[in-house]
Design a protein around this motif. Structure first.
Motif, PDB file in Angstrom:
ATOM      1  N   LEU A  38      55.326 -53.507  67.703  1.00  0.00           N
ATOM      2  CA  LEU A  38      56.650 -53.528  68.327  1.00  0.00           C
ATOM      3  C   LEU A  38      56.874 -52.201  69.036  1.00  0.00           C
ATOM      4  O   LEU A  38      56.599 -51.133  68.471  1.00  0.00           O
ATOM      5  CB  LEU A  38      57.749 -53.754  67.281  1.00  0.00           C
ATOM      6  CG  LEU A  38      57.808 -55.151  66.639  1.00  0.00           C
ATOM      7  CD1 LEU A  38      56.867 -55.224  65.445  1.00  0.00           C
ATOM      8  CD2 LEU A  38      59.226 -55.470  66.196  1.00  0.00           C
ATOM      9  N   MET A  39      57.369 -52.276  70.267  1.00  0.00           N
ATOM     10  CA  MET A  39      57.594 -51.062  71.048  1.00  0.00           C
ATOM     11  C   MET A  39      59.017 -51.082  71.598  1.00  0.00           C
ATOM     12  O   MET A  39      59.452 -52.070  72.208  1.00  0.00           O
ATOM     13  CB  MET A  39      56.596 -50.980  72.214  1.00  0.00           C
ATOM     14  CG  MET A  39      56.756 -49.727  73.070  1.00  0.00           C
ATOM     15  SD  MET A  39      55.465 -49.600  74.344  1.00  0.00           S
ATOM     16  CE  MET A  39      55.985 -50.892  75.465  1.00  0.00           C
ATOM     17  N   GLU A  40      59.736 -50.002  71.342  1.00  0.00           N
ATOM     18  CA  GLU A  40      61.096 -49.900  71.840  1.00  0.00           C
ATOM     19  C   GLU A  40      61.076 -49.676  73.352  1.00  0.00           C
ATOM     20  O   GLU A  40      60.305 -48.856  73.862  1.00  0.00           O
ATOM     21  CB  GLU A  40      61.830 -48.762  71.139  1.00  0.00           C
ATOM     22  CG  GLU A  40      63.306 -48.696  71.483  1.00  0.00           C
ATOM     23  CD  GLU A  40      64.047 -47.634  70.696  1.00  0.00           C
ATOM     24  OE1 GLU A  40      65.226 -47.390  71.001  1.00  0.00           O
ATOM     25  OE2 GLU A  40      63.426 -47.044  69.771  1.00  0.00           O
ATOM     26  N   GLU A  41      61.928 -50.393  74.050  1.00  0.00           N
ATOM     27  CA  GLU A  41      61.980 -50.331  75.502  1.00  0.00           C
ATOM     28  C   GLU A  41      63.186 -49.504  75.924  1.00  0.00           C
ATOM     29  O   GLU A  41      64.246 -49.580  75.276  1.00  0.00           O
ATOM     30  CB  GLU A  41      62.087 -51.742  76.075  1.00  0.00           C
ATOM     31  CG  GLU A  41      61.992 -51.825  77.582  1.00  0.00           C
ATOM     32  CD  GLU A  41      62.135 -53.249  78.072  1.00  0.00           C
ATOM     33  OE1 GLU A  41      61.587 -53.571  79.137  1.00  0.00           O
ATOM     34  OE2 GLU A  41      62.814 -54.037  77.393  1.00  0.00           O
ATOM     35  N   GLY A  44      67.239 -50.230  75.258  1.00  0.00           N
ATOM     36  CA  GLY A  44      67.579 -50.909  74.016  1.00  0.00           C
ATOM     37  C   GLY A  44      66.792 -52.155  73.721  1.00  0.00           C
ATOM     38  O   GLY A  44      67.025 -52.797  72.685  1.00  0.00           O
ATOM     39  N   GLY A  45      65.878 -52.565  74.586  1.00  0.00           N
ATOM     40  CA  GLY A  45      65.077 -53.756  74.330  1.00  0.00           C
ATOM     41  C   GLY A  45      63.940 -53.480  73.360  1.00  0.00           C
ATOM     42  O   GLY A  45      63.684 -52.335  72.963  1.00  0.00           O
ATOM     43  N   LEU A  46      63.253 -54.547  72.948  1.00  0.00           N
ATOM     44  CA  LEU A  46      62.122 -54.435  72.037  1.00  0.00           C
ATOM     45  C   LEU A  46      61.025 -55.380  72.519  1.00  0.00           C
ATOM     46  O   LEU A  46      61.269 -56.561  72.781  1.00  0.00           O
ATOM     47  CB  LEU A  46      62.547 -54.815  70.620  1.00  0.00           C
ATOM     48  CG  LEU A  46      61.594 -54.456  69.476  1.00  0.00           C
ATOM     49  CD1 LEU A  46      61.490 -52.937  69.337  1.00  0.00           C
ATOM     50  CD2 LEU A  46      62.082 -55.064  68.163  1.00  0.00           C
ATOM     51  N   LYS A 206      56.392 -44.339  80.363  1.00  0.00           N
ATOM     52  CA  LYS A 206      57.459 -44.961  79.583  1.00  0.00           C
ATOM     53  C   LYS A 206      58.224 -46.036  80.340  1.00  0.00           C
ATOM     54  O   LYS A 206      58.850 -46.894  79.725  1.00  0.00           O
ATOM     55  CB  LYS A 206      58.447 -43.884  79.115  1.00  0.00           C
ATOM     56  CG  LYS A 206      57.836 -42.799  78.247  1.00  0.00           C
ATOM     57  CD  LYS A 206      58.865 -41.740  77.920  1.00  0.00           C
ATOM     58  CE  LYS A 206      58.256 -40.610  77.092  1.00  0.00           C
ATOM     59  NZ  LYS A 206      59.245 -39.531  76.820  1.00  0.00           N
ATOM     60  N   ASN A 207      58.198 -45.961  81.671  1.00  0.00           N
ATOM     61  CA  ASN A 207      59.067 -46.830  82.454  1.00  0.00           C
ATOM     62  C   ASN A 207      58.364 -47.235  83.743  1.00  0.00           C
ATOM     63  O   ASN A 207      57.698 -46.393  84.371  1.00  0.00           O
ATOM     64  CB  ASN A 207      60.364 -46.077  82.764  1.00  0.00           C
ATOM     65  CG  ASN A 207      61.439 -46.973  83.343  1.00  0.00           C
ATOM     66  OD1 ASN A 207      61.299 -47.464  84.463  1.00  0.00           O
ATOM     67  ND2 ASN A 207      62.501 -47.189  82.586  1.00  0.00           N
TER      68      ASN A 207
END
Length: 337
Positions: A38-41, A44-46, A206-207
């Motif tokens: 699981l990776m935090e986006e 606030g998404g996952l 990251k983005n």
């Protein structure tokens, strides 16, 4: 791409659980006790994916059909579009009569592309395997190498003109192919990163917005290297006829120094260094314009020297473009914190 909706359930004292969509479970082959990542986006998404996917090689294939009358440059452009899109197996289909420029095409692929291996070749086509993305050569590191190459090309081209070293000038022109190869590889990696958040993380990003900014930076550096090669070509084609003013060579070294400052600001995502470099580049451009005016109309009509001055000016301008990318990346980083 399907979007699934689930309600959160509570079990035990405080544990929250969510059921996985059966269709997705079946597609990826999940079983009880399989591991998920699981990776935090940002925002606030996952994002989650099976751990097995990281060990499984995903084969993404495409076939490019080559017209019989296409020249090797045209075929390379078609191949590049698939390479940059991120396919790792690319098939070139030549048709029943084959393709008479295969040798030239393979040489151009070796010259222009990183990590391409020909795994099969027949009269009717070629199959290539492309190097996957790897964390040992992430896009930021590739872009840093591109910038270092471009800066050394700039300085060496000016040194070659000063010392009438045509051999060095020829070497600089060849180095431009290395920058092109890194450029295509960087854009390939960044496109792959945009397509998959999981792959984005393996690239140290990251983005997806970072990918867009870095693609702009890579293209800017590639163009700066082209102008360094153009400076080297001044010696190869014009040295016997034209001697550039010493002040112009000095300006060339200053433009290269400014480009290096801009590269540092980009890699550090430093707002202060980017703004300082942009101010210095603006002052440099005004100085170069004033120098051109003082030399008068005769110097302006010397097309070779005028082209040399434009190459120098453009290198400084590309440094300013890198500073703008640095500012954009810094702003994005502050938003994500």
């Amino acid at each position: 791409m399907p979007v699934y909706s689930r309600r959160i359930q509570k079990t035990g004292g405080s544990t929250l659980i969510v059921s996985l969509p059966q269709e997705w479970v079946k597609n990826v082959g999940l079983k009880p006790h399989d591991e998920l990542y699981l990776m935090e986006e940002p925002g606030g998404g996952l994002i989650l994916w099976p751990a097995a996917l990281d060990q499984r090689e995903v084969v993404e294939e495409t076939t490019v059909r080559i017209p019989a009358d296409a020249g090797p440059e045209d075929v390379l452009r078609l191949y590049l579009s698939a390479y940059i899109a991120g396919f790792n197996v690319i098939r070139l289909e030549f048709g029943e009569t084959g393709y008479r420029h295969t040798k030239e095409l393979k040489e151009m692929m070796r010259r222009w592309l990183v990590g391409v291996e020909i795994v099969s070749e027949t009269l009717h086509g070629i199959v290539t395997q492309c190097l996957p993305t790897h964390d040992s050569l992430p896009p930021v590191k590739v872009i840093e190498r591109m910038a270092d190459l471009a800066a050394s090309m700039q300085r060496d081209a000016l040194f070659a003109i000063e010392n009438n070293d045509e051999g060095l000038a020829q070497d600089i022109v060849q180095r431009d192919y290395d920058v092109d190869r890194f450029y295509h590889f960087a854009v390939r990696q960044l496109n792959i990163g945009i397509s998959s958040p999981r792959r984005l993380a393996t690239l140290g990003l990251k983005n997806p917005q970072e990918c867009l900014s870095l693609i702009i930076a890579a293209k800017t550096i590639e163009r700066a290297a082209d102008h360094a090669a153009s400076i080297a070509n001044f010696l190869i084609s014009e040295r016997q006829n034209t001697t550039p003013p010493p002040e112009l060579i000095k300006a060339g070294y200053e433009a290269s120094s400014l480009f290096i400052e801009a590269k540092t600001a980009l890699l550090e995502k430093s707002v202060s260094k980017a703004r300082q470099a942009m101010r210095r580049i603006e002052a440099f451009e005004l100085m170069l314009m004033d120098f051109t005016r003082r030399k008068g109309a005769k110097w302006e009509t010397d097309t070779a020297v005028h082209a040399l001055s434009q190459d120098i000016r453009r290198i400084a301008e590309y440094g300013s473009d890198l500073c703008e990318v640095a500012l954009n990346l810094s702003a994005l980083e502050s938003v994500l914190k």
